[in-house]
Design a protein around this motif. Structure first.
Motif, PDB file in Angstrom:
ATOM      1  N   UNK A 161      -3.404  45.286 -11.367  1.00  8.47           N
ATOM      2  CA  UNK A 161      -3.020  46.887 -11.395  1.00  8.47           C
ATOM      3  C   UNK A 161      -2.566  47.437  -9.994  1.00  8.47           C
ATOM      4  N   UNK A 162      -2.429  46.737  -9.044  1.00  7.52           N
ATOM      5  CA  UNK A 162      -2.270  47.264  -7.916  1.00  7.52           C
ATOM      6  C   UNK A 162      -0.516  46.939  -7.872  1.00  7.52           C
ATOM      7  N   UNK A 163      -0.167  45.788  -8.509  1.00  7.24           N
ATOM      8  CA  UNK A 163       1.091  45.267  -8.557  1.00  7.24           C
ATOM      9  C   UNK A 163       2.142  46.286  -9.155  1.00  7.24           C
ATOM     10  N   UNK A 164       3.310  46.449  -8.529  1.00  6.56           N
ATOM     11  CA  UNK A 164       4.315  47.285  -9.178  1.00  6.56           C
ATOM     12  C   UNK A 164       5.615  46.318  -9.857  1.00  6.56           C
ATOM     13  N   UNK A 165       5.360  44.923  -9.784  1.00  6.54           N
ATOM     14  CA  UNK A 165       6.439  44.060 -10.171  1.00  6.54           C
ATOM     15  C   UNK A 165       5.663  42.847 -10.511  1.00  6.54           C
ATOM     16  N   UNK A 166       6.141  42.160 -11.694  1.00  2.93           N
ATOM     17  CA  UNK A 166       5.546  40.943 -11.977  1.00  2.93           C
ATOM     18  C   UNK A 166       6.811  40.100 -12.439  1.00  2.93           C
ATOM     19  N   UNK A 167       6.655  38.818 -12.572  1.00  3.44           N
ATOM     20  CA  UNK A 167       7.847  37.824 -12.900  1.00  3.44           C
ATOM     21  C   UNK A 167       7.214  37.013 -14.150  1.00  3.44           C
ATOM     22  N   UNK A 168       7.859  37.267 -15.412  1.00  3.31           N
ATOM     23  CA  UNK A 168       7.533  36.532 -16.887  1.00  3.31           C
ATOM     24  C   UNK A 168       8.481  35.218 -16.815  1.00  3.31           C
ATOM     25  N   UNK A 169       7.892  34.155 -17.050  1.00  2.30           N
ATOM     26  CA  UNK A 169       8.646  32.997 -17.067  1.00  2.30           C
ATOM     27  C   UNK A 169       8.546  32.309 -18.537  1.00  2.30           C
ATOM     28  N   UNK A 170       9.610  32.102 -19.205  1.00  2.00           N
ATOM     29  CA  UNK A 170       9.761  31.783 -20.519  1.00  2.00           C
ATOM     30  C   UNK A 170      10.525  30.478 -20.574  1.00  2.00           C
ATOM     31  N   UNK A 171      10.514  29.825 -21.785  1.00  2.00           N
ATOM     32  CA  UNK A 171      11.325  28.631 -22.197  1.00  2.00           C
ATOM     33  C   UNK A 171      12.076  28.716 -23.367  1.00  2.00           C
ATOM     34  N   UNK A 172      13.208  28.418 -23.272  1.00  2.00           N
ATOM     35  CA  UNK A 172      13.907  28.444 -24.811  1.00  2.00           C
ATOM     36  C   UNK A 172      13.642  26.942 -25.567  1.00  2.00           C
ATOM     37  N   UNK A 173      14.277  26.988 -26.651  1.00  6.07           N
ATOM     38  CA  UNK A 173      13.902  25.668 -27.796  1.00  6.07           C
ATOM     39  C   UNK A 173      14.391  24.398 -26.952  1.00  6.07           C
ATOM     40  N   UNK A 174      14.863  24.542 -26.171  1.00 11.31           N
ATOM     41  CA  UNK A 174      15.604  23.164 -25.210  1.00 11.31           C
ATOM     42  C   UNK A 174      14.945  22.997 -23.959  1.00 11.31           C
ATOM     43  N   UNK A 175      14.040  23.789 -23.869  1.00  9.98           N
ATOM     44  CA  UNK A 175      13.203  23.769 -22.536  1.00  9.98           C
ATOM     45  C   UNK A 175      13.654  24.339 -21.382  1.00  9.98           C
ATOM     46  N   UNK A 176      14.777  25.105 -21.360  1.00 12.77           N
ATOM     47  CA  UNK A 176      15.671  25.815 -20.351  1.00 12.77           C
ATOM     48  C   UNK A 176      14.717  27.043 -19.796  1.00 12.77           C
ATOM     49  N   UNK A 177      14.251  27.182 -18.791  1.00 13.57           N
ATOM     50  CA  UNK A 177      13.553  28.054 -18.193  1.00 13.57           C
ATOM     51  C   UNK A 177      14.277  29.518 -17.879  1.00 13.57           C
ATOM     52  N   UNK A 178      13.717  30.530 -18.105  1.00 14.60           N
ATOM     53  CA  UNK A 178      14.327  31.810 -17.679  1.00 14.60           C
ATOM     54  C   UNK A 178      12.936  32.659 -16.941  1.00 14.60           C
TER      55      UNK A 178
END
Length: 155
Positions: A10-27
């Motif tokens: 709740x104190x944070x102003x920004x967060x980072x979302x990590x996902x991966x595609x069908x080939x395992x390539x991270x984003x």
């Protein structure tokens, strides 16, 4: 999520979302409109994240990180995400806590509901490598110098 985790998020102003595609390539992409909904769920606005949305549709495993850049501590939420678009009935429930933050400034295309499976602390290496000399205050002072930030003592 514990009270400590919830308060940190709740104190944070920004967060980072990590996902991966069908080939395992991270984003990894930044998110600035999000809210803790309950002890297991965080909702994140999809404002400009077509790649995150595409990845979540094919691989629901995600990581969401929150770090206080001054204290250099935070939390990593490991879990699954589900995308809800405005066309589904559940959308209105999940988008509600985000509407005040987004206002008219940010268009919310969909929401990502993150269900926490595990929560782990994030700490700068200094806390582990130099525990006797590393304090939150020393980290804050170091970050203020690094970023060239002056504290307003009257604030």
């Amino acid at each position: 999520m514990t009270t400590e985790v919830r308060e940190s998020v709740e104190r944070s102003v920004l967060c980072w979302l990590a996902t991966c595609d069908e080939n395992g390539q991270p984003n990894v992409s930044p998110k600035e409109v999000f809210a803790v909904v309950d002890s297991q769920n965080i909702v994140v606005a999809n404002i400009a994240s077509p790649q995150s949305a595409k990845n979540i549709r094919v691989n629901q495993k995600i990581c969401l990180s929150f770090v206080d850049v001054f204290v250099q501590k935070g939390f990593k939420i490991i879990g699954t995400a589900t995308e809800f678009k405005p066309s589904v009935p559940e959308y209105s429930r999940w988008v509600e806590p985000l509407l005040v933050m987004a206002s008219d400034r940010y268009p919310i295309h969909s929401v990502f509901v993150v269900r926490a499976i595990a929560v782990e602390p994030i700490v700068a290496p200094s806390y582990r490598l130099y525990p006797s000399e590393t304090t939150e205050e020393s980290q804050i002072q170091s970050a203020l110098r690094t970023y060239g930030v002056c504290q307003d003592k009257d604030a």
